[in-house]
Design a protein around this motif. Structure first.
Motif, mmCIF file in Angstrom:
data_model
loop_
_atom_site.group_PDB
_atom_site.id
_atom_site.type_symbol
_atom_site.label_atom_id
_atom_site.label_comp_id
_atom_site.label_asym_id
_atom_site.label_seq_id
_atom_site.Cartn_x
_atom_site.Cartn_y
_atom_site.Cartn_z
ATOM 1 N N THR A 79 0.835 -1.199 0.000
ATOM 2 C CA THR A 79 0.000 0.000 0.000
ATOM 3 C C THR A 79 0.870 1.249 0.000
ATOM 4 O O THR A 79 0.595 2.222 -0.714
ATOM 5 C CB THR A 79 -0.927 0.009 1.234
ATOM 6 N N ILE A 80 1.944 1.236 0.796
ATOM 7 C CA ILE A 80 2.854 2.376 0.870
ATOM 8 C C ILE A 80 3.570 2.576 -0.460
ATOM 9 O O ILE A 80 3.720 3.713 -0.938
ATOM 10 C CB ILE A 80 3.862 2.183 2.019
ATOM 11 N N GLU A 81 3.986 1.484 -1.091
ATOM 12 C CA GLU A 81 4.679 1.595 -2.374
ATOM 13 C C GLU A 81 3.748 2.151 -3.456
ATOM 14 O O GLU A 81 4.148 2.969 -4.280
ATOM 15 C CB GLU A 81 5.231 0.236 -2.803
ATOM 16 N N LYS A 82 2.485 1.720 -3.441
ATOM 17 C CA LYS A 82 1.498 2.259 -4.394
ATOM 18 C C LYS A 82 1.297 3.753 -4.171
ATOM 19 O O LYS A 82 1.207 4.537 -5.128
ATOM 20 C CB LYS A 82 0.160 1.532 -4.248
ATOM 21 N N ALA A 83 1.214 4.153 -2.903
ATOM 22 C CA ALA A 83 1.043 5.571 -2.578
ATOM 23 C C ALA A 83 2.242 6.378 -3.049
ATOM 24 O O ALA A 83 2.099 7.487 -3.574
ATOM 25 C CB ALA A 83 0.842 5.736 -1.072
ATOM 26 N N ARG A 84 3.441 5.819 -2.876
ATOM 27 C CA ARG A 84 4.655 6.498 -3.325
ATOM 28 C C ARG A 84 4.640 6.696 -4.843
ATOM 29 O O ARG A 84 4.958 7.768 -5.358
ATOM 30 C CB ARG A 84 5.889 5.680 -2.930
ATOM 31 N N LYS A 85 4.242 5.657 -5.569
ATOM 32 C CA LYS A 85 4.188 5.758 -7.027
ATOM 33 C C LYS A 85 3.138 6.766 -7.478
ATOM 34 O O LYS A 85 3.305 7.441 -8.508
ATOM 35 C CB LYS A 85 3.910 4.382 -7.637
ATOM 36 N N THR A 86 2.049 6.883 -6.708
ATOM 37 C CA THR A 86 1.028 7.880 -7.019
ATOM 38 C C THR A 86 1.592 9.290 -6.861
ATOM 39 O O THR A 86 1.337 10.169 -7.690
ATOM 40 C CB THR A 86 -0.197 7.703 -6.097
#
Length: 432
Positions: A79-86
């Motif tokens: 979830t954190i990695e997805k948020a970072r990519k966003t």
């Protein structure tokens, strides 16, 4: 396996934050009011956590590991990695990695949000904001950030100039690039337009080396994203907006792209029905079960295309388009959730979209904050079971429902007809 683990983000991997801008309290307000409806609360929380990790001078942070983020955000690493990519996608963050044998080192550079003026005039972000919050809330925000004009009638300007107040002094060339300033990135958008094809398709005498400079290419690419314009159609549009000395009239380009879209979509402007599920709301790839494939189709198909498929290739009527636009904008349902609702509603209503029926379900889902495809499938299943129980006494024949709607977590081949199975496989391959 070793290479995969080497690239995979781990809780022990370290990171350092570098502030490449000057961050202000106004930036926080813009993040929450303008960016959050597009990128989601987790991405905004991650940005603010990075900000708080900076030292007292807000220049850089200590070295942290990613478990630190998991603890603060109460989220798993995916979830954190997805948020970072966003954050990367909308130009708020740049990420770098230094690969080591055991623990990788990450470097995250923070950039400022763009100003409210830039945001509302941005060809991509302004449309995405409108699509996510609806016209009423959008206009409320617009009025909040609108500058107030005070009448200066009967006033005479008496502002002093510098040379009136200060005497001239010996000058020197002042250039110091090391001084901190506010830095912003553009949104990270893949090239959707083939400029080699465009240049080859335009008459040689119409363009010059400056026609497709960096800024013009960015604008053309952004408009192509917002209005779903391919390279061939863009050639026709550019023929109308390039003047006799090879310069692109940017205002005319925006207007022509918008009018072209309205002409082809019954006068409406682009909405989420021409977008797929946002990345931060998608489920991880890799589930090859029938249910997993159905989720993939829901998440990676535009509602417009999904409804076209349900109509056996016939484009939706203007009535149906307005109906699903209503679901996407006024009820703020993400594209994947709209697809689930369309699939369910069509099957239980003999292939038709009933406006009142859709609005009733959409209103309920919106109140409950349904944003992901699995959530939509689960709530549809629960709701249908309640309805079915109440009518079982009077109706022996059960209504036809989607194959994904069952009491088990898995759809077995036996539960799907050969026709349904073939349809699922074809859809999965088409949008894969």
């Amino acid at each position: 396996m070793g290479d995969y683990m080497k690239d995979n983000l781990l809780p022990a991997d370290t990171y350092t934050i570098i502030n490449q801008s000057i961050l202000t309290e106004i930036d926080k307000k813009i993040l929450i009011s303008l960016y959050e409806p597009i990128i989601g609360a987790t991405a905004v929380s991650l940005y603010l956590t990075f900000w708080s990790d900076l030292d007292k001078l807000e220049i850089m942070s200590l070295d942290y590991n990613h478990h630190h983020l998991m603890t603060i955000l109460k989220s798993d690493l995916k979830t954190i990695e997805k948020a970072r990519k966003t954050l990367e996608a909308v130009g708020l963050l740049k990420s770098f990695i230094k690969k080591n044998d055991n623990i990788n080192e990450y470097l995250y550079e923070l950039y400022s949000p763009i100003s409210a003026y830039e945001f509302f005039n941005h060809p991509v972000l302004s449309v995405l904001l409108l699509n996510n919050i609806g016209e009423i809330e959008y206009n409320n925000l617009l009025n909040y950030y609108k500058k107030h004009v005070v009448s200066k009638h009967n006033y005479e300007e008496i502002t002093s100039s510098m040379n009136e107040i200060f005497t001239s002094v010996t000058t020197f060339e002042a250039t110091n690039d090391s001084i901190r300033k506010q830095n912003k990135l553009g949104i990270n958008l893949e090239n959707l337009i083939d400029f080699d094809l465009i240049i080859a398709g335009l008459p040689k005498g119409m363009i010059n080396p400056k026609t497709f400079n960096k800024k013009n290419r960015e604008l053309i690419n952004q408009l192509a994203f917002v209005y779903n314009i391919d390279s061939i159609r863009m050639i026709d549009i550019l023929r109308l907006v390039i003047d006799d000395v090879g310069m692109i009239n940017k205002d005319k380009l925006r207007e022509t792209a918008r009018k072209n879209y309205e002409y082809n979509h019954n006068g409406s402007l682009p909405t989420l029905i021409y977008r797929t599920q946002p990345e931060h709301l998608k489920t991880p790839d890799g589930d090859l079960s029938n249910r997993g494939k159905m989720i993939y189709v829901f998440e990676n198909t535009k509602p417009f295309d999904f409804l076209t498929h349900k109509n056996k290739g016939v484009k939706p009527t203007s009535r149906d388009l307005k109906l699903i636009e209503h679901l996407a904008v006024d009820f703020a349902l993400p594209p994947g959730v709209v697809n689930v609702l369309i699939d369910y509603a069509i099957r239980v209503n003999d292939g038709k979209l009933n406006q009142n029926y859709l609005a009733t379900i959409a209103s309920s889902w919106a109140r409950k904050g349904i944003k992901t495809v699995p959530e939509a499938m689960e709530i549809a299943e629960k709701g249908h079971r309640k309805v079915q129980k109440s009518i079982d006494a009077n109706k022996k024949q059960q209504a036809k429902i989607p194959s994904w709607m069952n009491k088990t977590e898995e759809i077995t081949t036996e539960e799907m007809t050969e026709e349904e199975l073939a349809e699922l496989e074809n859809l999965y391959k088409e949008f894969r």
